[in-house]
Design an enzyme around this catalytic site. Structure first.
Site, mmCIF file in Angstrom:
data_model
loop_
_atom_site.group_PDB
_atom_site.id
_atom_site.type_symbol
_atom_site.label_atom_id
_atom_site.label_comp_id
_atom_site.label_asym_id
_atom_site.label_seq_id
_atom_site.Cartn_x
_atom_site.Cartn_y
_atom_site.Cartn_z
ATOM 1 N N MET A 1 13.907 24.450 1.168
ATOM 2 C CA MET A 1 13.015 23.454 0.314
ATOM 3 C C MET A 1 13.837 22.684 -0.598
ATOM 4 O O MET A 1 13.561 21.527 -0.976
ATOM 5 C CB MET A 1 12.061 24.454 -0.507
ATOM 6 C CG MET A 1 11.199 23.701 -1.556
ATOM 7 S SD MET A 1 10.173 24.804 -2.514
ATOM 8 C CE MET A 1 9.174 25.714 -1.204
ATOM 9 N N LYS B 1 0.863 -1.294 -0.013
ATOM 10 C CA LYS B 1 0.022 -0.245 -0.025
ATOM 11 C C LYS B 1 0.836 1.139 -0.055
ATOM 12 O O LYS B 1 2.025 1.337 0.078
ATOM 13 C CB LYS B 1 -0.812 -0.100 1.105
ATOM 14 C CG LYS B 1 -0.177 -0.060 2.415
ATOM 15 C CD LYS B 1 -1.003 -0.161 3.560
ATOM 16 C CE LYS B 1 -0.344 -0.076 5.009
ATOM 17 N NZ LYS B 1 -1.339 0.103 6.283
ATOM 18 N N TYR C 1 18.144 29.992 6.834
ATOM 19 C CA TYR C 1 17.338 30.692 7.235
ATOM 20 C C TYR C 1 17.101 30.687 8.831
ATOM 21 O O TYR C 1 17.139 29.909 9.489
ATOM 22 C CB TYR C 1 15.927 30.028 6.803
ATOM 23 C CG TYR C 1 15.593 30.120 5.283
ATOM 24 C CD1 TYR C 1 15.369 31.383 4.927
ATOM 25 C CD2 TYR C 1 15.398 29.029 4.610
ATOM 26 C CE1 TYR C 1 15.164 31.634 3.448
ATOM 27 C CE2 TYR C 1 15.016 29.234 3.163
ATOM 28 C CZ TYR C 1 14.716 30.554 2.612
ATOM 29 O OH TYR C 1 14.682 30.796 1.245
ATOM 30 N N ARG D 1 -10.147 1.037 15.764
ATOM 31 C CA ARG D 1 -10.324 1.718 14.417
ATOM 32 C C ARG D 1 -11.515 1.077 13.526
ATOM 33 O O ARG D 1 -12.323 1.452 13.294
ATOM 34 C CB ARG D 1 -8.756 1.658 13.734
ATOM 35 C CG ARG D 1 -7.801 2.328 14.160
ATOM 36 C CD ARG D 1 -6.641 2.598 13.356
ATOM 37 N NE ARG D 1 -6.111 1.288 12.798
ATOM 38 C CZ ARG D 1 -5.178 1.118 11.774
ATOM 39 N NH1 ARG D 1 -4.383 1.957 11.845
ATOM 40 N NH2 ARG D 1 -4.640 -0.196 11.611
#
Length: 357
Positions: free
Chosen positions: A303, A34, A255, A132
């Site tokens: 990023m 999955k 940063y 669940r």
């Protein structure tokens, strides 16, 4: 060309599948693929898992992708179908469903003749404390007995909430409920072992085991590494050094200027960042590996770039940096990030180049 690369090691994946066979020699293996094979790329992983008995996925779309790629092993939808109109596609493509609430049972019964004629098993989920999905005792006993009377071949299924914890009291409660239902519904096939349970409780392997994270060479335990478990990391995530800087004591990096050099040092800028799926918010000191030698990440992750300390290292432009893989384990990166290896693997972006080796 910017080089942020994910290498997928097919031999490591095969090794880990064989490790499952060693640990659960009498059980059939439902390999969990999955979430795009836990971020590894289902297309790249299926061939290496050709020796598995079956596949497990979360939804119909994932199952159909496996069929479109030509693989014919049984597939189980571990959350079942999400609507009545998915049932016909399930039957047409020889996909097995799990049922965990009454509406799913009704949909299954409405397609009884076709489903049974295809020889498909129905997996019935026990809610033994995770809360669940699933039916609780004694309701599940009535449902299984009804399905068996209707002619369905059933598998009793359960999922441990704390298989990675040695002394959690819910483990014994879940085991007891599972064995109670199994005995009440005997004869019935059974499946309750995920990766952690495969290692811990061989007496519970029963008919089917469902390995997930261990197939990909990451550990299901906080206190035991992949090396401890004799499994091999399948994904190696790398990038290259694209700039070198010498900074003086008192100068800052990145940063927010969160890192300030205490002495003169050499730093390298590596072409990787959170845009590629590399985590940003580290709670502890993180490291990368250069030719097997660990060195620290400094400053904030951007990023597209990170900075690393290369003082006293031979690391020219173009040097490959292992972000996680064989040396710097993904689980260790995850611990530094305050998360688990599963999350880092699954949230990989499509940006890095992918290479199957």
């Amino acid at each position: 060309m910017r080089q942020a690369t994910v290498y997928i090691d097919s031999e490591a994946l095969q090794y880990n599948l064989n490790r499952v066979k060693q640990l659960a020699p009498t059980a059939k293996i439902v390999s969990m693929v999955k979430a795009n094979a836990y971020g590894h790329g289902v297309k790249d992983c299926l061939a290496a898992l050709a020796a598995t008995d079956a596949f497990g996925v979360a939804c119909l779309q994932e199952a159909l992708e496996i069929r479109e790629l030509g693989h014919q092993q049984p597939i189980t939808l571990i959350e079942g179908v999400f609507s009545a109109d998915e049932m016909q596609s399930v039957i047409d493509n020889n996909i097995e469903v799990l049922v965990h609430h009454h509406v799913q049972v009704e949909w299954l019964l409405a397609h009884k003749q076709q489903y049974i004629a295809k020889g498909l098993k129905v997996w019935v989920k026990l809610n033994s404390g995770m809360n669940r999905l699933g039916f609780k005792v004694p309701e599940i006993i009535d449902i299984i007995q009804m399905l068996k009377a209707e002619g369905f071949s059933c598998v009793l299924a359960m999922h441990f909430a704390n298989a990675d914890a040695d002394h959690h009291p819910l483990n014994e409660q879940q085991k007891a409920q599972f064995l109670q239902v199994k005995q009440a519904c005997d004869p019935i096939m059974a499946s309750c072992c995920n990766s952690a349970a495969i290692f811990k409780w061989p007496e519970l392997n029963f008919d089917f085991v469902r390995p997930g994270i261990m197939l990909y060479g990451a550990s299901p335990f906080v206190d035991r590494s992949a090396h401890d478990l004799d499994i091999q990391p399948v994904m190696t995530f790398t990038a290259e050094i694209i700039a070198l800087n010498h900074i003086q004591a008192g100068e800052s990096v990145g940063y927010g200027s969160t890192f300030v050099a205490e002495q003169a040092m050499d730093i390298a800028i590596v072409s990787i960042g959170y845009g590629d799926g590399y985590p940003r918010a580290f709670q502890k000191q993180n490291y990368v590996s250069i030719q097997g030698q660990m060195t620290r990440v400094i400053g904030r992750v951007s990023m597209d770039m990170i900075a690393i300390d290369v003082t006293d290292l031979h690391a020219p432009l173009g040097t490959e940096v292992e972000l996680w893989g064989k040396d710097r384990l993904v689980d260790d990166v995850a611990i530094a990030n305050g998360t688990i290896g599963y999350e880092l693997l699954c949230r990989m972006s499509a940006r890095p180049l992918r290479i199957k080796i």
